[in-house]
Write a protein that holds these residues in place. Structure first.
Motif, mmCIF file in Angstrom:
data_model
loop_
_atom_site.group_PDB
_atom_site.id
_atom_site.type_symbol
_atom_site.label_atom_id
_atom_site.label_comp_id
_atom_site.label_asym_id
_atom_site.label_seq_id
_atom_site.Cartn_x
_atom_site.Cartn_y
_atom_site.Cartn_z
ATOM 1 N N ALA A 1 -3.314 0.113 2.400
ATOM 2 C CA ALA A 1 -3.180 0.894 1.481
ATOM 3 C C ALA A 1 -2.326 2.256 0.790
ATOM 4 N N GLY A 2 -2.588 2.887 2.084
ATOM 5 C CA GLY A 2 -2.441 3.999 1.507
ATOM 6 C C GLY A 2 -0.981 4.103 1.773
ATOM 7 N N ILE A 3 -0.209 3.696 2.085
ATOM 8 C CA ILE A 3 1.173 3.612 1.984
ATOM 9 C C ILE A 3 1.759 2.835 0.127
ATOM 10 N N LEU A 4 0.866 2.605 -0.533
ATOM 11 C CA LEU A 4 0.987 2.147 -1.562
ATOM 12 C C LEU A 4 1.338 3.607 -2.150
ATOM 13 N N GLN A 5 0.546 4.654 -2.103
ATOM 14 C CA GLN A 5 0.914 6.296 -3.053
ATOM 15 C C GLN A 5 2.358 6.517 -2.492
ATOM 16 N N ASP A 6 3.414 5.965 -1.169
ATOM 17 C CA ASP A 6 4.777 6.736 -1.157
ATOM 18 C C ASP A 6 5.465 5.155 -0.882
ATOM 19 N N ILE A 7 5.746 4.390 -1.819
ATOM 20 C CA ILE A 7 6.867 3.785 -2.179
ATOM 21 C C ILE A 7 8.072 2.993 -1.306
ATOM 22 N N PRO A 8 8.643 4.565 -1.422
ATOM 23 C CA PRO A 8 9.948 5.241 -0.387
ATOM 24 C C PRO A 8 9.527 4.404 1.023
ATOM 25 N N ARG A 9 8.261 5.175 1.240
ATOM 26 C CA ARG A 9 8.209 4.945 2.446
ATOM 27 C C ARG A 9 7.474 3.593 3.687
ATOM 28 N N MET A 10 6.958 3.423 2.112
ATOM 29 C CA MET A 10 6.712 1.590 2.370
ATOM 30 C C MET A 10 7.866 0.560 3.270
ATOM 31 N N VAL A 11 8.817 1.134 2.334
ATOM 32 C CA VAL A 11 10.958 0.526 2.157
ATOM 33 C C VAL A 11 10.755 0.674 3.634
ATOM 34 N N GLU A 12 11.096 2.189 4.011
ATOM 35 C CA GLU A 12 11.343 2.826 5.363
ATOM 36 C C GLU A 12 11.125 2.080 6.238
ATOM 37 N N LEU A 13 9.267 2.280 6.284
ATOM 38 C CA LEU A 13 8.676 1.336 7.423
ATOM 39 C C LEU A 13 8.840 -0.021 7.285
ATOM 40 N N THR A 14 8.771 -0.999 7.016
ATOM 41 C CA THR A 14 9.072 -2.180 6.580
ATOM 42 C C THR A 14 10.865 -2.415 7.756
ATOM 43 N N GLU A 15 11.385 -2.216 6.437
ATOM 44 C CA GLU A 15 13.072 -1.979 7.074
ATOM 45 C C GLU A 15 13.336 -1.420 8.626
ATOM 46 N N ALA A 16 12.315 -0.285 8.674
ATOM 47 C CA ALA A 16 12.568 -0.306 10.749
ATOM 48 C C ALA A 16 11.596 -1.601 11.818
ATOM 49 N N ILE A 17 10.801 -1.917 10.619
ATOM 50 C CA ILE A 17 9.993 -2.854 11.598
ATOM 51 C C ILE A 17 10.905 -4.308 11.975
ATOM 52 N N VAL A 18 11.657 -4.722 10.504
ATOM 53 C CA VAL A 18 12.524 -5.971 10.224
ATOM 54 C C VAL A 18 13.759 -5.425 11.315
ATOM 55 N N LYS A 19 14.422 -4.409 11.290
ATOM 56 C CA LYS A 19 15.423 -3.996 12.379
ATOM 57 C C LYS A 19 15.238 -4.287 14.186
ATOM 58 N N SER A 20 14.141 -3.919 14.015
ATOM 59 C CA SER A 20 13.760 -4.146 15.646
ATOM 60 C C SER A 20 12.945 -4.352 15.862
ATOM 61 N N THR A 21 12.738 -6.364 15.574
ATOM 62 C CA THR A 21 12.003 -7.046 16.186
ATOM 63 C C THR A 21 12.884 -8.601 15.564
ATOM 64 N N ASN A 22 13.620 -9.592 16.915
ATOM 65 C CA ASN A 22 13.588 -10.656 16.187
ATOM 66 C C ASN A 22 12.808 -12.143 15.479
ATOM 67 N N LEU A 23 11.394 -11.745 15.841
ATOM 68 C CA LEU A 23 10.500 -12.624 14.323
ATOM 69 C C LEU A 23 10.337 -12.063 13.220
ATOM 70 N N PRO A 24 10.315 -13.583 12.271
ATOM 71 C CA PRO A 24 10.000 -13.313 10.735
ATOM 72 C C PRO A 24 9.419 -12.149 10.626
ATOM 73 N N VAL A 25 9.026 -10.587 9.222
ATOM 74 C CA VAL A 25 8.258 -10.514 9.524
ATOM 75 C C VAL A 25 7.780 -10.802 7.658
ATOM 76 N N THR A 26 6.566 -10.546 8.008
ATOM 77 C CA THR A 26 6.114 -10.341 6.354
ATOM 78 C C THR A 26 5.153 -9.209 6.283
ATOM 79 N N VAL A 27 4.941 -9.755 4.860
ATOM 80 C CA VAL A 27 4.039 -8.119 4.359
ATOM 81 C C VAL A 27 2.539 -9.019 3.739
ATOM 82 N N LYS A 28 1.841 -8.505 4.157
ATOM 83 C CA LYS A 28 0.270 -8.091 2.694
ATOM 84 C C LYS A 28 0.122 -6.982 2.200
#
Length: 334
Positions: A115-142
């Protein structure tokens, strides 16, 4: 039908087991699956532990065919580490890779993970996009509603995460500042679901502890499924009870003491096999209160269960519980 990407689909309203540290391990997941849980997640796994091949982190990748569909959940804060961990997770072949942006524990949050990342939403989005692009698995978020009362931006956050490619989002109806205190606010979860831009499944999490509440929240807030955490600890029957109530409107009788003891015995046996004689005993302890909750006179037995280290004594105590309290059940039924 509820679909998570192209790999996971549910014909009916799904019930999910929340990822919980020292709880949602294979021994416990097996019991939840037996009782009707539709999808489960591993305990959250440190990406730094994974890329350094730390034994505890790597062991959490263990998944079994009977558990599927299953998601492996990771947490971290460094872009390169998250990418490398995603590659390791893909090798374990889960159905879903889940990112933990919701854990409120200080030792995680202080590293800007969970939940620390909720202090930096742009970083949260950046990390998520990087993971989505690095895997063939469906990526979900909690995740959670926000960091605090002044930053509950979950509607915008869900849009931005969907835009970078996540396939589902699970939302705990509290902020990080709330931890697990107060009542979960599902109204903002509903606003995410009602947002016409959102096309991915939205799962609600927080405070679901009865079949009646599950139905009420499903109907009131319109979520695509419900994720259950604390109410399942030591009580995997919550899944079958909710499913039965949603299907029939009838309340199932609670499990008998024989069913409870059988589940606790199998849980302990698998825990010993998977974790060894120390952790296998210690990490079972938080389950015992719920396994035998509400039985008059259970306190001395429970004390033994949460203090004893010898497996043989624990199994003997479970046998004694069945003998004593089965007799009580018979007397009450007659």
């Amino acid at each position: 039908m509820v679909k998570i990407g192209d790999t996971v689909s549910f014909e009916e309203f799904p019930l999910l087991l929340a990822p919980m540290e020292d709880v949602s391990d294979p021994p416990f997941r097996a019991l939840c699956k037996e009782q009707g849980c539709d999808m489960m997640y591993t305990e959250f796994i440190s990406v730094e532990g994974l890329i350094r091949d730390a034994s505890k982190s790597v062991q959490k990748l263990d998944i079994y065919e009977e558990e599927r569909p299953i998601g492996i959940q990771i947490f971290g804060a460094e872009l390169d580490s998250m990418r490398r961990a995603a590659e390791i997770v893909e090798e374990a072949q889960p159905e879903v890779l889940d990112i933990n942006f919701g854990c409120p524990v200080k030792k995680v949050v202080c590293k800007m993970a969970g939940a620390g990342i909720l202090q930096d939403i742009p970083r949260m989005v950046e990390l998520t996009e990087a993971i989505v692009k690095s895997t063939n698995l469906p990526v979900t978020v909690k995740t959670r509603l926000g960091w605090d009362e002044q930053s509950k931006h979950i509607v915008e956050v869900a849009e931005r995460l969907q835009d970078v490619g996540i396939k589902a989002i699970s939302i705990h109806g509290r902020t990080r500042k709330q931890m697990y205190k107060g009542e979960a606010d599902w109204s903002l979860i509903a606003k995410v679901k009602e947002n016409p831009r959102i096309q991915i499944p939205v799962f609600g999490n927080g405070d679901i502890d009865s079949p009646e509440k599950a139905k009420l929240y499903r109907d009131r807030y319109g979520v695509d499924g419900i994720m259950i955490g604390r109410a399942s600890i030591g009580y995997p029957w919550i899944f079958r009870e909710i499913k039965h109530y949603l299907a029939t409107g009838e309340t199932l009788a609670p499990p008998t003491v024989a069913e409870r003891v059988d589940a606790a015995r199998r849980h302990l046996s698998r825990s010993l096999e998977w974790k060894g004689p120390v952790l296998g005993v210690v990490e079972m302890r938080r389950h015992y209160s719920n396994y035998f909750k509400g039985y008059p006179g259970i306190k001395p037995f429970r004390h033994r269960l949460v203090t004893e280290m010898e497996p043989a004594t624990l199994f003997a105590t479970l046998d004694e519980i069945e003998e004593v309290f089965s007799q009580q059940e018979l007397e009450m039924a007659s």
